[in-house]
Design a protein around this motif. Structure first.
Motif, PDB file in Angstrom:
ATOM      1  N   ARG A  31      18.389 -27.259  10.275  1.00 52.48           N
ATOM      2  CA  ARG A  31      17.022 -27.732  10.483  1.00 52.48           C
ATOM      3  C   ARG A  31      16.076 -26.567  10.791  1.00 52.48           C
ATOM      4  O   ARG A  31      14.871 -26.659  10.564  1.00 52.48           O
ATOM      5  CB  ARG A  31      16.970 -28.734  11.641  1.00 52.48           C
ATOM      6  N   LYS A  36      20.795 -25.895   3.764  1.00 52.02           N
ATOM      7  CA  LYS A  36      21.607 -27.096   3.920  1.00 52.02           C
ATOM      8  C   LYS A  36      23.010 -26.746   4.426  1.00 52.02           C
ATOM      9  O   LYS A  36      23.687 -25.866   3.900  1.00 52.02           O
ATOM     10  CB  LYS A  36      21.705 -27.827   2.580  1.00 52.02           C
ATOM     11  N   ALA A 338      18.560 -39.999   8.958  1.00 51.87           N
ATOM     12  CA  ALA A 338      17.200 -40.138   9.470  1.00 51.87           C
ATOM     13  C   ALA A 338      17.052 -41.563   9.997  1.00 51.87           C
ATOM     14  O   ALA A 338      17.266 -42.524   9.264  1.00 51.87           O
ATOM     15  CB  ALA A 338      16.188 -39.877   8.369  1.00 51.87           C
ATOM     16  N   ARG A 342      12.381 -38.784  11.421  1.00 50.51           N
ATOM     17  CA  ARG A 342      12.222 -37.850  10.295  1.00 50.51           C
ATOM     18  C   ARG A 342      12.544 -38.616   9.016  1.00 50.51           C
ATOM     19  O   ARG A 342      13.461 -38.276   8.270  1.00 50.51           O
ATOM     20  CB  ARG A 342      13.146 -36.643  10.448  1.00 50.51           C
ATOM     21  N   SER A 343      11.774 -39.673   8.772  1.00 49.85           N
ATOM     22  CA  SER A 343      12.106 -40.633   7.720  1.00 49.85           C
ATOM     23  C   SER A 343      11.038 -40.712   6.640  1.00 49.85           C
ATOM     24  O   SER A 343       9.863 -40.441   6.879  1.00 49.85           O
ATOM     25  CB  SER A 343      12.297 -42.035   8.319  1.00 49.85           C
ATOM     26  N   LYS A 361      12.606 -37.390  -4.139  1.00 48.51           N
ATOM     27  CA  LYS A 361      13.683 -36.662  -3.469  1.00 48.51           C
ATOM     28  C   LYS A 361      14.574 -35.880  -4.429  1.00 48.51           C
ATOM     29  O   LYS A 361      15.503 -35.196  -4.004  1.00 48.51           O
ATOM     30  CB  LYS A 361      14.538 -37.651  -2.651  1.00 48.51           C
ATOM     31  N   THR A 447      14.860 -43.649   4.261  1.00 43.22           N
ATOM     32  CA  THR A 447      15.678 -42.532   3.806  1.00 43.22           C
ATOM     33  C   THR A 447      15.178 -41.263   4.494  1.00 43.22           C
ATOM     34  O   THR A 447      14.106 -41.262   5.115  1.00 43.22           O
ATOM     35  CB  THR A 447      15.627 -42.383   2.273  1.00 43.22           C
ATOM     36  N   SER A 448      15.947 -40.210   4.412  1.00 45.19           N
ATOM     37  CA  SER A 448      15.611 -38.984   5.138  1.00 45.19           C
ATOM     38  C   SER A 448      14.425 -38.270   4.512  1.00 45.19           C
ATOM     39  O   SER A 448      14.218 -38.298   3.296  1.00 45.19           O
ATOM     40  CB  SER A 448      16.823 -38.053   5.190  1.00 45.19           C
ATOM     41  N   LEU A 449      13.639 -37.622   5.352  1.00 39.52           N
ATOM     42  CA  LEU A 449      12.458 -36.869   4.915  1.00 39.52           C
ATOM     43  C   LEU A 449      12.903 -35.491   4.430  1.00 39.52           C
ATOM     44  O   LEU A 449      12.816 -34.489   5.144  1.00 39.52           O
ATOM     45  CB  LEU A 449      11.454 -36.758   6.058  1.00 39.52           C
ATOM     46  N   ASN A 450      13.410 -35.469   3.216  1.00 36.55           N
ATOM     47  CA  ASN A 450      13.839 -34.217   2.593  1.00 36.55           C
ATOM     48  C   ASN A 450      14.011 -34.461   1.105  1.00 36.55           C
ATOM     49  O   ASN A 450      13.876 -35.586   0.627  1.00 36.55           O
ATOM     50  CB  ASN A 450      15.158 -33.720   3.196  1.00 36.55           C
ATOM     51  N   ILE A 456      16.889 -32.081   6.343  1.00 33.98           N
ATOM     52  CA  ILE A 456      15.815 -32.970   6.774  1.00 33.98           C
ATOM     53  C   ILE A 456      14.737 -32.144   7.476  1.00 33.98           C
ATOM     54  O   ILE A 456      15.029 -31.176   8.191  1.00 33.98           O
ATOM     55  CB  ILE A 456      16.385 -34.044   7.721  1.00 33.98           C
ATOM     56  N   ASN A 458      12.244 -30.632   9.988  1.00 32.97           N
ATOM     57  CA  ASN A 458      12.473 -30.454  11.414  1.00 32.97           C
ATOM     58  C   ASN A 458      11.185 -30.426  12.222  1.00 32.97           C
ATOM     59  O   ASN A 458      11.054 -31.142  13.212  1.00 32.97           O
ATOM     60  CB  ASN A 458      13.239 -29.148  11.656  1.00 32.97           C
TER      61      ASN A 458
END
Length: 475
Positions: A31, A36, A338, A342-343, A361, A447-450, A456, A458
Motif C-alpha cells: 500500500r 503488488k 476492500a 477503500r472501495s 479495473k 470491489t477494491s479501489l484499484n 488497493i 492507500n
C-alpha cells in the motif's frame, strides 16, 4: 509496552503494532510502495508505525534458519537472510531485539488469539512455511501436520501458473475461472497427480501442453478447485475427529478460497477466519505466538488514515447520477478485501455494470464482484439463515433473484457477500440505507479501489491519481 510483528522477505511484507494488548496499527508494504504483494519492508510504513511509539521488541513471523534448511533442500538460491537485514536494506536503524518465530505457529496465533469463541480446533493450510505446509491444533497444541513437498497450497499455485496466471497473486482468479469450467473433465487426472511424487513447488507447466484454449483453461481451473475441495473436506473431517471441537479457526493463504469455505459449516457449528489469514496477517501472530494473549479484534480498519467524515451524501449523489463512485476514507483495511473504506461502489442492477467496472479495473470479463448489504437484509435476498453474517467477504452464497442484480452474481449463481451493521460500519450502513430509500435496491456492488496488478489505494494521493486516470469520482 510496544511490540512490532513483522512479515517480509518472500511476499506480502507487513507490520502490526501492539500497544500493550491493543492493535493500534496494521498495514502491508504494497500500500505504501505501490508494488503488488511487495515482499520488502516499506520505510514509509515503518515511519507510520513508529508514530505509535518506538518498539521494545520486534517479532519476526518465522524461523529463517529452519526455512534455510528447506530452501537448501529444494535447491533454491539465496536461501538464508537474517531478518535484521530487511531493516538495514532500507536504511532503518534497529535499536531493539528481533525475536524469531515459526511460520505456522504465527498463522495459528493470529486466528486463535483473536477468535470470538472459547475452545476450538485450528486448521492452517498454506503453500509452505519453513517445512510445515498444513497443521491442525487442538486449543493451543499442535496435534498433526504435513511437511514439504506435500502441499495443497503449492498444488493450487502451480496450476495458477499453468493456466497463464501469476502464482502467489492470481489464485483468486483461478477460483473465479472455475465457475466456467467442467469440474469432472480433468478431476481424476489431477487427483492422481496429487497422489504421485510430483513436487508442485517446481511448477507444472509441462503438464498437458496441448491444452491451451480458453475452455481448456476453465476446465483445468474447475478441476483444480474440485481437487482442492476434496482435500479440504478431508482436512476438516480430520480436524473435527482429532479434536472433537465444535468451533474452528481456519488460517493460512488457502483460507482466502471463499468458494471452498462454504464447506466448513458441514463439519463445525461456527468458525472464524481472520480477515487477513495469509502471511501479512501473520505479522500479528508473530507477536501473539510469544505472548499467548487473547486480544480484542474489533475490525480490520487498522492502516493509513484519511481522516474525514464518511461521504454518505456525496457518494449517494454520485451513485444516483453515474452508478459508480470511489471511496477513500478513514483507515485502510488490513487484508486483501476492500470493505468500504477503500472501495469502488456501484449499482448492481444494470446489465452492463459488471463489464463497465471490469473495464475500469482492467480485469478479465469473467471476474465476479461482491455485494455489500445490511445484515438485517441478507436473508431476504440470499439463501442464508437469518443469523448469517459475513463482514469480511469470506464465503459465497446463492442469490435468490440473480436476474435482478446481475452485476454481483457469478456464473454459478453465487455471490461473495459482505454484511454490514450500523454498529461496525456506520458510514457504509447509512449509505446503504439512503440508497435503498432512493432506489428500492438493498445492496451495492463493492470491489477494491484499484486496477488489476496494482495494490488497493492507500492515501489521498492515490485516491486523486485513481480519480484522474479512470474518470471515477472518489470521495
Amino acid at each position: 509496552m510496544i511490540s512490532w510483528g513483522v512479515s517480509a522477505g518472500f511476499h506480502d511484507g507487513a507490520i502490526t503494532v501492539l500497544k500493550d494488548s491493543e492493535i493500534v496499527f496494521a498495514a502491508q508494504s504494497e500500500r505504501f510502495t505501490g508494488i503488488k504483494n511487495d515482499k520488502r519492508l516499506s520505510y514509509r510504513m515503518l515511519l507510520e508505525a513508529g508514530e505509535f511509539g518506538k518498539p521494545d521488541t520486534i517479532y519476526w513471523y518465522e524461523n529463517p534458519l529452519l526455512k534455510a534448511t528447506r530452501r537448501a533442500y529444494a535447491g533454491q538460491k539465496n536461501w538464508y537472510k537474517n531478518p535484521k537485514e530487511y531493516f538495514t536494506d532500507i536504511g532503518w536503524k534497529l535499536d531493539c531485539p528481533v525475536v524469531w518465530g515459526n511460520h505456522h505457529k504465527s498463522h495459528f496465533a493470529t486466528g486463535y488469539y483473536t477468535r470470538p469463541f472459547l475452545d476450538c480446533a485450528t486448521l492452517v493450510v498454506d503453500a509452505i512455511g519453513e517445512w510445515t505446509t498444513t497443521s491442525i491444533w487442538n486449543k493451543d497444541k499442535k496435534v498433526w501436520s504435513s511437511r514439504y513437498p506435500k502441499s495443497l497450497g503449492l498444488f493450487y499455485s502451480a496450476f495458477t501458473d499453468r493456466v497463464g496466471l501469476k502464482a502467489n497473486e492470481d489464485e483468486y482468479v483461478l477460483m473465479g475461472m472455475a465457475a466456467y469450467g467442467d469440474p469432472d473433465r480433468f478431476y481424476s487426472e489431477l487427483l492422481s497427480l496429487t497422489r504421485s511424487n510430483i513436487n508442485f513447488h517446481r511448477g507444472i507447466k509441462y503438464w498437458r501442453p496441448e491444452l491451451r484454449t480458453e475452455q481448456d483453461r476453465f476446465d483445468i481451473a474447475a478441476g483444480v478447485q474440485k481437487v482442492f475441495e476434496t482435500y479440504l473436506k478431508s482436512l476438516l473431517h480430520k480436524a473435527k475427529t482429532m479434536t472433537g471441537q465444535d468451533n474452528l479457526v481456519y488460517m493460512g493463504g488457502c483460507a482466502l478460497n471463499c468458494l471452498a469455505n462454504r464447506l466448513i459449516p458441514t463439519y463445525f457449528d461456527s468458525h472464524w477466519i481472520f480477515p487477513n489469514p495469509g502471511d501479512s496477517g501473520s505479522s500479528l501472530g508473530a507477536i501473539l505466538a510469544h505472548t499467548k494473549e487473547v486480544v480484542t479484534f474489533s475490525d480490520p480498519f487498522l492502516g493509513h488514515n484519511i481522516e474525514r467524515d464518511y461521504p454518505v451524501d456525496n457518494a449517494l449523489a454520485e451513485l444516483l447520477q453515474c452508478g459508480i463512485v470511489g471511496i477513500a476514507n478513514g483507515r485502510a483495511e488490513f487484508g486483501p478485501r476492500a470493505l468500504g473504506n477503500r472501495s469502488l461502489l456501484a449499482d448492481p442492477r444494470g446489465q452492463g455494470m459488471k463489464d463497465k467496472v471490469n473495464a475500469i479495473k482492467q480485469r478479465q470479463e469473467f471476474r465476479p464482484f461482491a455485494p455489500v448489504i445490511a445484515q438485517h437484509n441478507v436473508s431476504k435476498y440470499f439463501d442464508v439463515p437469518n443469523d448469517f453474517h459475513s463482514p469480511y467477504m469470506q464465503q459465497v452464497v446463492r442469490c435468490k433473484n440473480p436476474e435482478l442484480y446481475p452485476a454481483i452474481v457469478h456464473k454459478d449463481g453465487t455471490s461473495r457477500v459482505q454484511t454490514v451493521t450500523r454498529h461496525k460500519n456506520r458510514g457504509l450502513f447509512t449509505l446503504l440505507e439512503k440508497w435503498e430509500l432512493e432506489t428500492g435496491c438493498p445492496m451495492l456492488m463493492n470491489t477494491s479501489l484499484n486496477i488489476k496488478g496494482e495494490p488497493i489505494v492507500n492515501d489521498e494521493n492515490g485516491a486523486r491519481r485513481f480519480e484522474r486516470k479512470y474518470t471515477v469520482k472518489v470521495f
